[in-house]
Every structure is written in C-alpha cells, then in structure tokens.
Design a protein around this motif. Structure first.
Motif, mmCIF file in Angstrom:
data_model
loop_
_atom_site.group_PDB
_atom_site.id
_atom_site.type_symbol
_atom_site.label_atom_id
_atom_site.label_comp_id
_atom_site.label_asym_id
_atom_site.label_seq_id
_atom_site.Cartn_x
_atom_site.Cartn_y
_atom_site.Cartn_z
ATOM 1 N N SER A 222 36.954 -29.576 -42.156
ATOM 2 C CA SER A 222 38.392 -29.651 -41.957
ATOM 3 C C SER A 222 38.788 -31.050 -41.550
ATOM 4 N N GLY A 223 40.085 -31.374 -41.814
ATOM 5 C CA GLY A 223 40.560 -32.694 -41.456
ATOM 6 C C GLY A 223 40.475 -32.960 -39.962
ATOM 7 N N ARG A 224 40.749 -31.942 -39.141
ATOM 8 C CA ARG A 224 40.699 -32.119 -37.696
ATOM 9 C C ARG A 224 39.271 -32.352 -37.214
ATOM 10 N N ARG A 225 38.321 -31.584 -37.743
ATOM 11 C CA ARG A 225 36.925 -31.764 -37.361
ATOM 12 C C ARG A 225 36.435 -33.144 -37.796
ATOM 13 N N LEU B 207 26.447 -33.428 -31.206
ATOM 14 C CA LEU B 207 25.384 -34.361 -31.588
ATOM 15 C C LEU B 207 24.790 -33.989 -32.948
ATOM 16 N N ASP B 208 24.611 -32.680 -33.198
ATOM 17 C CA ASP B 208 24.102 -32.250 -34.496
ATOM 18 C C ASP B 208 25.067 -32.654 -35.612
ATOM 19 N N ALA B 209 26.355 -32.500 -35.352
ATOM 20 C CA ALA B 209 27.355 -32.868 -36.353
ATOM 21 C C ALA B 209 27.370 -34.376 -36.576
ATOM 22 N N ASP C 106 34.815 -38.683 -36.408
ATOM 23 C CA ASP C 106 35.104 -40.119 -36.508
ATOM 24 C C ASP C 106 35.287 -40.715 -35.113
ATOM 25 N N ALA C 107 35.983 -39.989 -34.257
ATOM 26 C CA ALA C 107 36.220 -40.474 -32.895
ATOM 27 C C ALA C 107 34.914 -40.543 -32.111
#
Length: 212
Positions: free
Chosen positions: A2-5, A51-53, A10-11
């Motif tokens: 999703s765009g939010r995820r 961290l996995d992501a 990115d942050a």
C-alpha cells in the motif's frame, strides 16, 4: 504494498540513513510520518516486522528489473553480488540488518531464489544447494559488512598498525607477510577475485557426485 506502508518504509530507511539503525523506533517513525505510534501498527505490527520489511525493501533493489533469461548462472550471481555491495555502500547500516534478519518477506525470498536457481543451473546437486546458498550469501553480505564497518580500511588488516609493534616472533604470519599487508588494498579487485573463487567452488561442487 500500500502507498501508506511504502511511505512508512521510506521514512524508516531515511531515519537509518541519517542517524543509524539504532535510531529507528516506532516513536521516531511515527514522528517522521506525522501519526501516532498506534497508527503505525495498522501497517507494521511491531519493530521486528518493521526490520523484516526494511530487509525486504533493501533486497527488492537486488532483484533484476527485467528478464534474466539471457544471462548465465554465474552472470546472475555476479549481478546479485554487485547489487548487494552497492546497496550497502549507499546504506552502510544495511549490512548489519541483512546479516541479522532472516529472509521472510516476498522480495527477500525472491532474492534467495535467484541464488537457488543459479546453483541448480550450474549443476550443483540439489541436496548441496541450500548449503552453497548460505556460503554465497554469507560471503557477499560479510564482505559488504566488513567494508561498511571499516574493517577493511587501510591498515585494519594488520593489527600491528593499531596495537603497536609486538615483540618479534609474536605474530610469525604477520611478520612474514608484512610487505603484502602494507600494500593498499583494491577492494573492488579483491571482491571480483573472491567472486571468481566462489564460482570455481560452485563448479567443483557441481562435478562432485551427489551424497545419498
């Protein structure tokens, strides 16, 4: 994703780039994206999942953008190895998290699968493929981690330069190799030479009969 995820990841990468991996926390991340920490849990369930992501996002950069059907198995492994080194050069903190987190996200698993299929194509007996994948991954990430941490910095390979001159004979191997240890190290040439050695090891494994 999703765009939010995607915005959250990115942050998280930006915080790590600016202040190091230890600065990445759910609270710091919430402040960066302008939400409450509780709001993050709809997208990332906890710090471990974050961290996995992040590992998945880094490894996604290693995946080929197009078809690799025109590449040989060793060309694909070389491309993956060079991409991994480039990622850790851009994000020096990344080597630690790549070493410490398992490959569990879809992109991370796809990166491992590239190595599996290359080894199978090379003729490595299938029972040996997982072991050689671990060897290849450990070498590539370990080299990148050593480079990023400064372990491969000039003089770091010879402890005499950091600990003072030890008594003669204390380090016979170092004393004999002193003229070579003092030479400037071309890490890119060394990385290429190491990859060639890995390729020869894989070819040797492919020639061995499979264990029962």
């Amino acid at each position: 994703m999703s765009g939010r995820r995607e915005e959250i990841l990115d942050a998280a990468l930006a915080i790590a780039d600016e202040r190091g991996l230890e600065a990445v926390s759910m609270r710091a991340l919430a402040d960066r994206v302008g939400v409450t920490p509780m709001a993050l849990y709809r997208h990332v369930k906890d710090k471990a999942a974050l961290l996995d992501a992040m590992v998945g996002r880094l490894l996604a950069a290693l995946l080929p953008s197009g078809t690799a059907e025109d590449q040989t198995w060793d060309e694909r492994l070389n491309a993956l190895a060079h991409a991994c080194r480039a990622v850790t050069q851009r994000h020096p903190w990344a080597a630690h998290v790549l070493f410490s987190r398992p490959a569990v996200t879809p992109d991370a698993v796809r990166a491992v699968d590239i190595i599996y299929t290359a080894l199978i194509e090379a003729g490595v007996p299938e029972p040996e493929v997982p072991r050689l994948e671990r060897l290849v991954s450990t070498f590539v990430i370990g080299f990148a981690a050593s480079e990023a941490s400064g372990r491969f910095a000039p003089g770091a390979l010879d402890p005499r330069s950091r600990r003072g001159r030890l008594p003669e004979g204390e380090l016979p191997g170092h004393n004999r190799l002193g003229q070579w240890l003092d030479l400037p190290v071309d890490l890119t040439a060394e990385f290429e030479a190491d990859l060639n050695d890995i390729r020869r090891l894989i070819e040797a494994a492919a020639r061995r009969p499979s264990s029962p």
